[in-house]
Motif scaffolding. Structure first.
Motif, PDB file in Angstrom:
ATOM      1  N   LYS A 155     -12.096  -7.257   2.837  1.00 28.21           N
ATOM      2  CA  LYS A 155     -10.777  -7.522   2.275  1.00 28.21           C
ATOM      3  C   LYS A 155     -10.135  -8.776   2.860  1.00 28.21           C
ATOM      4  CE  LYS A 155      -8.485  -4.305   5.482  1.00 28.21           C
ATOM      5  NZ  LYS A 155      -7.738  -3.035   5.568  1.00 28.21           N
ATOM      6  N   TYR A 194       5.307 -11.365   0.866  1.00 27.36           N
ATOM      7  CA  TYR A 194       4.182 -10.629   0.287  1.00 27.36           C
ATOM      8  C   TYR A 194       2.912 -10.693   1.136  1.00 27.36           C
ATOM      9  CZ  TYR A 194       7.240 -10.821  -3.832  1.00 27.36           C
ATOM     10  OH  TYR A 194       8.306 -10.722  -4.683  1.00 27.36           O
ATOM     11  N   PRO A 195       2.426 -11.880   1.516  1.00 37.34           N
ATOM     12  CA  PRO A 195       1.206 -11.896   2.337  1.00 37.34           C
ATOM     13  C   PRO A 195       1.399 -11.301   3.720  1.00 37.34           C
ATOM     14  CG  PRO A 195       2.113 -14.114   2.127  1.00 37.34           C
ATOM     15  CD  PRO A 195       2.853 -13.256   1.159  1.00 37.34           C
ATOM     16  N   TYR A 207       0.713  -5.439  -8.606  1.00 33.82           N
ATOM     17  CA  TYR A 207      -0.161  -6.568  -8.939  1.00 33.82           C
ATOM     18  C   TYR A 207      -0.139  -6.857 -10.443  1.00 33.82           C
ATOM     19  CZ  TYR A 207      -1.897  -6.327  -4.179  1.00 33.82           C
ATOM     20  OH  TYR A 207      -1.975  -6.346  -2.804  1.00 33.82           O
ATOM     21  N   GLY A 211      -5.636 -11.205  -4.160  1.00 37.61           N
ATOM     22  CA  GLY A 211      -4.897 -10.212  -3.387  1.00 37.61           C
ATOM     23  C   GLY A 211      -5.191  -8.798  -3.839  1.00 37.61           C
ATOM     24  N   GLU A 223       7.075  -1.186   4.436  1.00 42.22           N
ATOM     25  CA  GLU A 223       6.345  -2.049   3.502  1.00 42.22           C
ATOM     26  C   GLU A 223       7.035  -2.094   2.140  1.00 42.22           C
ATOM     27  OE1 GLU A 223       2.270  -1.913   0.847  1.00 42.22           O
ATOM     28  OE2 GLU A 223       2.348  -0.751   2.708  1.00 42.22           O
ATOM     29  N   TRP A 274      -8.124 -11.956   1.146  1.00 42.55           N
ATOM     30  CA  TRP A 274      -6.769 -12.359   1.550  1.00 42.55           C
ATOM     31  C   TRP A 274      -6.741 -13.841   1.909  1.00 42.55           C
ATOM     32  CZ3 TRP A 274      -4.634 -14.421   6.019  1.00 42.55           C
ATOM     33  CH2 TRP A 274      -3.237 -14.400   6.097  1.00 42.55           C
ATOM     34  N   TRP A 303       1.248  -7.664   3.237  1.00 41.45           N
ATOM     35  CA  TRP A 303      -0.142  -7.321   2.920  1.00 41.45           C
ATOM     36  C   TRP A 303      -0.925  -7.109   4.218  1.00 41.45           C
ATOM     37  CZ3 TRP A 303      -5.254  -7.991   3.407  1.00 41.45           C
ATOM     38  CH2 TRP A 303      -6.098  -7.687   2.352  1.00 41.45           C
ATOM     39  N   ALA A 331      -6.987  -5.846  -1.711  1.00 44.36           N
ATOM     40  CA  ALA A 331      -6.329  -4.554  -1.492  1.00 44.36           C
ATOM     41  C   ALA A 331      -7.224  -3.390  -1.888  1.00 44.36           C
ATOM     42  CB  ALA A 331      -5.022  -4.496  -2.281  1.00 44.36           C
ATOM     43  N   GLU A 334      -2.376  -2.424   2.662  1.00 38.88           N
ATOM     44  CA  GLU A 334      -3.568  -3.174   2.269  1.00 38.88           C
ATOM     45  C   GLU A 334      -4.346  -3.696   3.461  1.00 38.88           C
ATOM     46  OE1 GLU A 334      -0.684  -4.005  -1.219  1.00 38.88           O
ATOM     47  OE2 GLU A 334      -0.585  -3.678   0.930  1.00 38.88           O
TER      48      GLU A 334
END
Length: 262
Positions: free
Chosen positions: A154, A204-205, A104, A143, A223, A158, A208, A147, A213
């Motif tokens: 969370k 990435y999402p 991050y 994000g 991951e 997101w 996630w 996480a 996360e």
């Protein structure tokens, strides 16, 4: 008192080093390999971009930005590989999860620079650039907070991050339309540049959600491997294509336009 302070500081330092070593030891073997691959890929990319920046005569801002991007990412990957840049989070149920906060920090620095490169190709106005970079920072922060906190909170973070992500994608559509209108000789290559960014950023999402996360539905190896691949595409492949395909076409178009005016 001074000696007690030094003794306490040394003890704290040893504990920190021990924690780092123990965290690295807990990585699955493939995870360590993927993080090392990420570091080596970014490190080699930074050397190439540094050479191009020093070789370029005149305005070398794009080459310099790509060098900074790869260098920051290399540092982040080395940090995570060595056991820094990572912490553990325990959900209400299930085992401890690794949260790589180092990525991050990396994204908070590098993604605005990537977006700056994208925006300057189409000569975006200052207000558009500020909007694009500001929304990106908000997305990364959302994000990271998501996480760091526990279920179910969370997921709100997101969702907020995805809202900012959608704004960035919408601005990409506008940039491409403008490129087709004002710089048709660059449009096809600019489309590929945007595609590299969109496809890699979509990883990435997704990771996630299914990674540490979120749901922890996939292993840490999967991951980290997918995120590493996405990072290499989004930074190194992006930079190489920008410098060797998009910019030359843009410069040729500007030269042709000046010649026609003369």
């Amino acid at each position: 008192r001074h000696s007690l302070f030094l003794a306490g500081w040394r003890s704290t330092l040893r504990m920190g080093l021990t924690d780092v070593a123990s965290i690295q030891a807990e990585y699955p073997t493939s995870t360590r390999h993927f993080l090392l691959i990420g570091f080596l890929g970014m490190f080699v990319g930074s050397i190439v971009f540094c050479y191009l920046a020093m070789k370029k005569k005149g305005n070398n801002i794009t080459q310099t930005v790509t060098f900074i991007i790869a260098s920051v990412a290399a540092g982040a990957y080395y940090s995570m590989w060595s056991g820094y840049g990572v912490t553990k989070k325990v959900e209400a149920e299930g085992p401890q999860r690794f949260i790589f906060w180092g990525r991050y920090i990396d994204w908070l620095i590098t993604t605005p620079l990537l977006l700056y490169d994208i925006a300057t190709v189409v000569d975006a106005e200052l207000g558009e650039i500020v909007m694009l970079l500001g929304v990106d920072v908000l997305m990364i922060v959302a994000g990271f907070i998501g996480a760091s906190v526990l279920h179910p909170y969370k997921w709100a973070w997101w969702t907020l991050g995805m809202f900012f992500f959608a704004i960035i994608m919408w601005m990409f559509v506008g940039f491409y339309a403008r490129c087709r209108e004002n710089k048709p000789e660059v449009a096809d290559k600019y489309k590929v540049l945007l595609a590299l960014t969109v496809v890699s950023w979509c990883v990435y999402p997704i990771m996630w959600v299914i990674g540490s996360e979120g749901l922890a539905a996939v292993s840490l190896d999967v991951e980290v491997g997918f995120v590493c691949l996405a990072d290499l595409v989004a930074k190194v492949a992006f930079g190489l294509y920008l410098l060797f395909a998009v910019l030359p076409a843009d410069e040729e178009g500007e030269s042709a336009e000046k010649t026609s005016l003369v």
